[in-house]
Design a protein around this motif. Structure first.
Motif, short mmCIF file in Angstrom:
data_model
loop_
_atom_site.label_atom_id
_atom_site.label_comp_id
_atom_site.label_asym_id
_atom_site.label_seq_id
_atom_site.Cartn_x
_atom_site.Cartn_y
_atom_site.Cartn_z
N LYS A 60 -32.94 0.61 18.46
CA LYS A 60 -32.11 1.76 18.10
C LYS A 60 -30.96 1.38 17.18
CE LYS A 60 -29.63 5.76 19.57
NZ LYS A 60 -29.01 6.59 20.56
N ALA A 64 -23.73 -0.48 15.69
CA ALA A 64 -23.16 0.80 15.24
C ALA A 64 -21.71 0.66 14.78
CB ALA A 64 -23.29 1.84 16.34
N ALA A 66 -17.86 -1.76 14.24
CA ALA A 66 -16.84 -2.40 15.06
C ALA A 66 -16.59 -1.49 16.25
CB ALA A 66 -15.57 -2.59 14.24
N ILE A 68 -14.99 0.95 18.24
CA ILE A 68 -13.95 1.95 17.97
C ILE A 68 -12.97 2.05 19.14
CG2 ILE A 68 -13.52 4.42 17.51
CD1 ILE A 68 -16.40 4.46 16.25
N GLY A 109 -19.09 -1.91 10.64
CA GLY A 109 -19.14 -3.36 10.82
C GLY A 109 -20.56 -3.88 11.02
N GLU A 112 -21.82 -4.26 7.62
CA GLU A 112 -21.07 -5.39 7.04
C GLU A 112 -21.55 -6.73 7.59
OE1 GLU A 112 -17.50 -3.16 8.16
OE2 GLU A 112 -16.74 -3.59 6.16
N GLU A 132 -16.76 4.70 8.11
CA GLU A 132 -15.37 4.56 8.56
C GLU A 132 -14.49 5.72 8.09
OE1 GLU A 132 -17.18 2.15 7.17
OE2 GLU A 132 -16.89 0.26 8.25
N GLY A 140 -13.66 -2.68 6.91
CA GLY A 140 -12.68 -3.77 7.07
C GLY A 140 -13.31 -5.14 7.23
N1 CAA Z 1 -17.71 1.65 18.90
C1 CAA Z 1 -17.66 1.86 20.22
N2 CAA Z 1 -18.62 2.52 20.90
C2 CAA Z 1 -19.67 2.99 20.20
C3 CAA Z 1 -19.79 2.80 18.81
C4 CAA Z 1 -18.75 2.08 18.15
N3 CAA Z 1 -18.78 1.81 16.81
N4 CAA Z 1 -20.93 3.39 18.38
C5 CAA Z 1 -21.52 3.92 19.47
N5 CAA Z 1 -20.76 3.69 20.57
C6 CAA Z 1 -21.03 4.09 21.96
C7 CAA Z 1 -20.78 5.56 22.14
O1 CAA Z 1 -19.42 5.81 22.32
C8 CAA Z 1 -21.62 5.84 23.36
O2 CAA Z 1 -20.91 5.41 24.49
P1 CAA Z 1 -20.81 6.35 25.80
O3 CAA Z 1 -22.23 6.39 26.30
O4 CAA Z 1 -19.88 5.59 26.70
O5 CAA Z 1 -20.31 7.68 25.34
C9 CAA Z 1 -22.82 4.92 23.18
O6 CAA Z 1 -22.40 3.91 22.26
C10 CAA Z 1 -24.02 5.62 22.59
O7 CAA Z 1 -23.62 6.27 21.38
P2 CAA Z 1 -23.90 7.81 21.09
O8 CAA Z 1 -23.95 8.58 22.35
O9 CAA Z 1 -22.91 8.24 20.05
O10 CAA Z 1 -25.38 7.71 20.47
P3 CAA Z 1 -26.06 8.72 19.46
O11 CAA Z 1 -27.49 8.32 19.41
O12 CAA Z 1 -25.72 10.12 19.79
O13 CAA Z 1 -25.37 8.41 18.03
C11 CAA Z 1 -24.51 6.99 16.28
C12 CAA Z 1 -25.56 7.18 17.39
C13 CAA Z 1 -24.77 7.98 15.14
C14 CAA Z 1 -24.68 5.57 15.73
C15 CAA Z 1 -23.09 7.20 16.85
O14 CAA Z 1 -22.96 6.40 18.00
C16 CAA Z 1 -21.97 6.83 15.91
O15 CAA Z 1 -21.68 7.57 14.99
N6 CAA Z 1 -21.30 5.67 16.15
C17 CAA Z 1 -20.13 5.25 15.42
C18 CAA Z 1 -20.49 4.76 14.03
C19 CAA Z 1 -19.23 4.35 13.31
O16 CAA Z 1 -18.35 5.13 13.04
N7 CAA Z 1 -19.13 3.04 12.96
C20 CAA Z 1 -17.99 2.50 12.28
C21 CAA Z 1 -17.04 1.90 13.26
S1 CAA Z 1 -15.49 1.37 12.54
C22 CAA Z 1 -15.85 -0.07 11.76
O17 CAA Z 1 -16.93 -0.57 11.83
C23 CAA Z 1 -14.72 -0.71 10.98
C24 CAA Z 1 -15.18 -1.83 10.11
O18 CAA Z 1 -15.32 -1.71 8.92
C25 CAA Z 1 -15.44 -3.13 10.62
#
Ligand code: CAA
Length: 258
Positions: A60, A64, A66, A68, A109, A112, A132, A140
Motif C-alpha cells: 500500500k 506516506a 514524514a 505529520i 518524505g 524524497e 506538503e 524538507g
Molecule cells: N504521518 C503520520 N501519519 C500518517 C501519515 C503521515 N505522513 N500518512 C498516513 N498516516 C496515518 C494516518 O493518520 C492513519 O492513521 P490513523 O489510522 O491513526 O488515523 C493511517 O496512517 C492510515 O492513513 P489513512 O487513513 O489516511 O489512509 P488512506 O488510505 O485513507 O489515505 C494517504 C492514504 C492518501 C496516503 C493519506 O494517508 C495521506 O494523505 N497521508 C499524508 C500524506 C502527506 O501529506 N505526506 C507528506 C507529509 S509531510 C512531509 O513529508 C515533509 C517532508 O518533506 C519531509
C-alpha cells in the motif's frame, strides 16, 4: 542482524533488503525510523558481505511521508535547533548502491527517500507526490531540489504547488523511475537487479555511483574530468584486468572484490 522496531532487514546473498515497517502509519517516517534506517544502511555499507541494498515498503505504501503527528506541534526553534531532517545527509554518504522498490504511496518524505536512493524501481501501483503544500508546508527532505533535477522544472513545480500525484507510467516517462514492474514481482525484481549489481566488482560499482551522482553537483567540464580520473584509476584494480581478460577469453569474470 540487529533487531529494529520500524524496519525489517534481511540478507539475500550479497543483497541487503530493508523493509519499512510501520504499517499502521503507512510507513510514515518518524525519528525512530530515521535512526533505524540510517544506522542499518551504514552497517550494510561497512559490511563486506553486502554489495547492494534495496529499500522497500508495503504493497500500500512505500512511505506516506514524514510523520505529520510528530511535527504537528513543533515550533520553528525546535525544527531549526534540531536541524530536522539533516540526519539524511548520512544516507547520501552511503557508498554502495541503494535501490528504492516503490509500491503504493511514495508521498512527501516517502518520495524524497525514494529519490535519495540511486534509482527507483516502480510497481505499477506506485504513486509519487509532494503533497506538503496541502499541509501548509513544503518538501524538507530534498524534494524541491531532487524532483526538479529528476523530472524538470515544469512537473516539479506543478507537483510541489498542487500536491498532485504522479502514477507509475508518468513517473517512468518523466525519468523519476527507471522501470515499472508488476506489483506482485516488485521486491523479487528489485532483489534480482541488486544481485546483478552485487555480482560486479564492488570498487567499480562504487566509483560508478560516485561519478553518476557527480552529474547533479558539478558542471559538465568538471563532471567529465572527474569521470576520466576515476576511469583511469580503475586500471589500478585487478578486477579491470580480470573483467577485460575474461571478455577476451570468452568466459565469465571472477571478480576478486565483491
Ligand atoms: N504521518 C503520520 N501519519 C500518517 C501519515 C503521515 N505522513 N500518512 C498516513 N498516516 C496515518 C494516518 O493518520 C492513519 O492513521 P490513523 O489510522 O491513526 O488515523 C493511517 O496512517 C492510515 O492513513 P489513512 O487513513 O489516511 O489512509 P488512506 O488510505 O485513507 O489515505 C494517504 C492514504 C492518501 C496516503 C493519506 O494517508 C495521506 O494523505 N497521508 C499524508 C500524506 C502527506 O501529506 N505526506 C507528506 C507529509 S509531510 C512531509 O513529508 C515533509 C517532508 O518533506 C519531509
Amino acid at each position: 542482524m540487529m533487531t529494529h522496531e520500524t524496519i525489517l532487514t534481511e540478507q539475500r546473498g550479497r543483497v541487503a533488503l530493508v523493509t519499512l515497517n510501520r504499517p499502521k502509519a503507512l510507513n510514515a517516517i518518524n525519528r525512530q525510523l530515521t535512526e533505524e534506517l540510517l544506522s542499518a544502511l551504514e552497517g550494510f555499507d561497512k559490511d563486506p558481505g553486502i554489495g547492494c541494498i534495496v529499500i522497500t515498503g508495503s504493497e500500500k505504501a512505500f512511505a506516506a511521508g514524514a510523520d505529520i503527528k510528530e511535527m504537528q506541534e513543533a515550533s520553528y526553534i525546535e525544527m531549526y535547533s534540531n536541524d530536522w531532517f539533516s540526519a539524511w545527509d548520512r544516507m547520501i554518504a552511503v557508498r554502495k548502491p541503494i535501490i528504492a522498490a516503490v509500491a503504493g504511496y511514495a508521498l512527501g518524505g516517502g518520495c524524497e527517500l525514494a529519490m535519495m536512493c540511486d534509482f527507483i524501481l516502480a510497481a505499477d501501483s506506485a504513486k509519487f507526490g509532494q503533497p506538503e503544500i496541502k499541509l501548509g508546508v513544503m518538501p524538507g527532505m530534498g524534494g524541491s531540489q531532487r524532483l526538479t533535477r529528476l523530472v524538470g522544472r515544469a512537473k516539479a513545480m506543478e507537483m510541489c504547488l498542487t500536491g498532485r500525484m504522479m502514477d507509475a507510467a508518468e513517473a517512468e516517462r518523466a525519468g523519476l523511475a527507471s522501470r515499472i514492474v508488476p506489483a506482485a514481482e516488485l521486491v523479487e525484481e528489485a532483489v534480482r537487479t541488486a544481485e546483478t549489481i552485487a555480482g560486479m566488482s564492488l570498487p567499480a560499482v562504487m566509483m560508478v555511483k560516485e561519478a553518476v551522482n557527480r552529474a547533479d553537483q558539478v558542471n559538465l567540464t568538471e563532471g567529465l574530468r572527474h569521470e576520466r580520473r576515476v576511469f583511469h584509476a580503475m586500471f589500478a584494480l585487478d578486477d579491470q584486468k580480470e573483467g577485460m581478460t575474461a571478455f577476451v577469453e570468452k568466459r565469465a569474470p571472477d571478480f576478486k572484490h565483491r
